[in-house]
Design a protein around this motif. Structure first.
Motif, PDB file in Angstrom:
ATOM      1  N   GLU A 151    -113.187 -43.955  51.194  1.00 36.40           N
ATOM      2  CA  GLU A 151    -114.215 -42.960  51.454  1.00 36.40           C
ATOM      3  C   GLU A 151    -114.068 -42.368  52.843  1.00 36.40           C
ATOM      4  O   GLU A 151    -113.674 -43.041  53.792  1.00 36.40           O
ATOM      5  CB  GLU A 151    -115.616 -43.561  51.295  1.00 36.40           C
ATOM      6  N   SER A 152    -114.412 -41.105  52.924  1.00 42.24           N
ATOM      7  CA  SER A 152    -114.390 -40.414  54.206  1.00 42.24           C
ATOM      8  C   SER A 152    -115.631 -40.818  54.999  1.00 42.24           C
ATOM      9  O   SER A 152    -116.742 -40.794  54.482  1.00 42.24           O
ATOM     10  CB  SER A 152    -114.364 -38.904  53.987  1.00 42.24           C
ATOM     11  N   ALA A 174    -120.332 -39.128  56.871  1.00 44.72           N
ATOM     12  CA  ALA A 174    -120.921 -39.703  55.675  1.00 44.72           C
ATOM     13  C   ALA A 174    -122.351 -40.111  56.002  1.00 44.72           C
ATOM     14  O   ALA A 174    -122.675 -40.394  57.163  1.00 44.72           O
ATOM     15  CB  ALA A 174    -120.114 -40.916  55.225  1.00 44.72           C
ATOM     16  N   SER A 175    -123.179 -40.142  54.996  1.00 44.35           N
ATOM     17  CA  SER A 175    -124.582 -40.477  55.242  1.00 44.35           C
ATOM     18  C   SER A 175    -124.718 -41.860  55.866  1.00 44.35           C
ATOM     19  O   SER A 175    -125.594 -42.109  56.692  1.00 44.35           O
ATOM     20  CB  SER A 175    -125.371 -40.394  53.940  1.00 44.35           C
ATOM     21  N   SER A 176    -123.812 -42.761  55.500  1.00 42.41           N
ATOM     22  CA  SER A 176    -123.873 -44.123  56.033  1.00 42.41           C
ATOM     23  C   SER A 176    -123.496 -44.187  57.510  1.00 42.41           C
ATOM     24  O   SER A 176    -123.790 -45.170  58.189  1.00 42.41           O
ATOM     25  CB  SER A 176    -122.934 -45.038  55.240  1.00 42.41           C
ATOM     26  N   ALA A 177    -122.825 -43.144  57.983  1.00 42.03           N
ATOM     27  CA  ALA A 177    -122.336 -43.128  59.361  1.00 42.03           C
ATOM     28  C   ALA A 177    -123.225 -42.323  60.307  1.00 42.03           C
ATOM     29  O   ALA A 177    -123.151 -42.504  61.527  1.00 42.03           O
ATOM     30  CB  ALA A 177    -120.922 -42.556  59.397  1.00 42.03           C
ATOM     31  N   LYS A 178    -124.041 -41.464  59.757  1.00 44.02           N
ATOM     32  CA  LYS A 178    -124.855 -40.586  60.612  1.00 44.02           C
ATOM     33  C   LYS A 178    -125.762 -41.386  61.524  1.00 44.02           C
ATOM     34  O   LYS A 178    -126.424 -42.332  61.090  1.00 44.02           O
ATOM     35  CB  LYS A 178    -125.689 -39.649  59.737  1.00 44.02           C
TER      36      LYS A 178
END
Length: 116
Positions: free
Chosen positions: A46-47, A60-64
């Motif tokens: 995943e990016s 990615a939403s998980s990284a924001k």
């Protein structure tokens, strides 16, 4: 010959921080879109973050809010600063560079382990 070398991975406790580096040679990294991908065994790669030649960033939403992608043109390097790391952030992080209307390249990856 284009070469991408990632570094900065390692073992960190939950809540800790790491800064990954993707150093390019054989190309000017600021002319390309650089992506950080995460690969976890058994899951699709995943990016996580990307930065375009003009500096636009996507996450990615998980990284924001926790990850920051940046670029040092003088060092021909793209970074991924990660804070407040969680166990689910673990994986092999690879940079993927896409040259506009040209080829793309992968680095070899660096392992991130988040565990107490």
């Amino acid at each position: 010959q284009v070469r991408l070398v990632e570094s900065g991975g390692g073992l960190v406790q939950p809540g800790g921080s790491l800064r990954l580096s993707c150093a390019a040679s054989g190309m000017i990294i600021s002319t390309a879109t650089t992506n950080w991908y995460r690969q976890v065994p058994g899951k699709q790669r995943e990016s996580v973050a990307s930065i375009t030649p003009d500096g636009n960033r996507n996450y990615a939403s998980s990284a924001k809010g926790r990850f920051t992608i940046s670029r040092d043109n003088a060092k021909n390097t793209v970074y991924l600063q990660m804070i407040e790391l969680k166990p689910e952030d673990a994986g092999v992080y690879s940079c993927y560079v896409v040259i506009p209307f040209g080829p793309s390249y992968w680095g070899q990856g660096t392992q991130v382990t988040v565990s107490s």
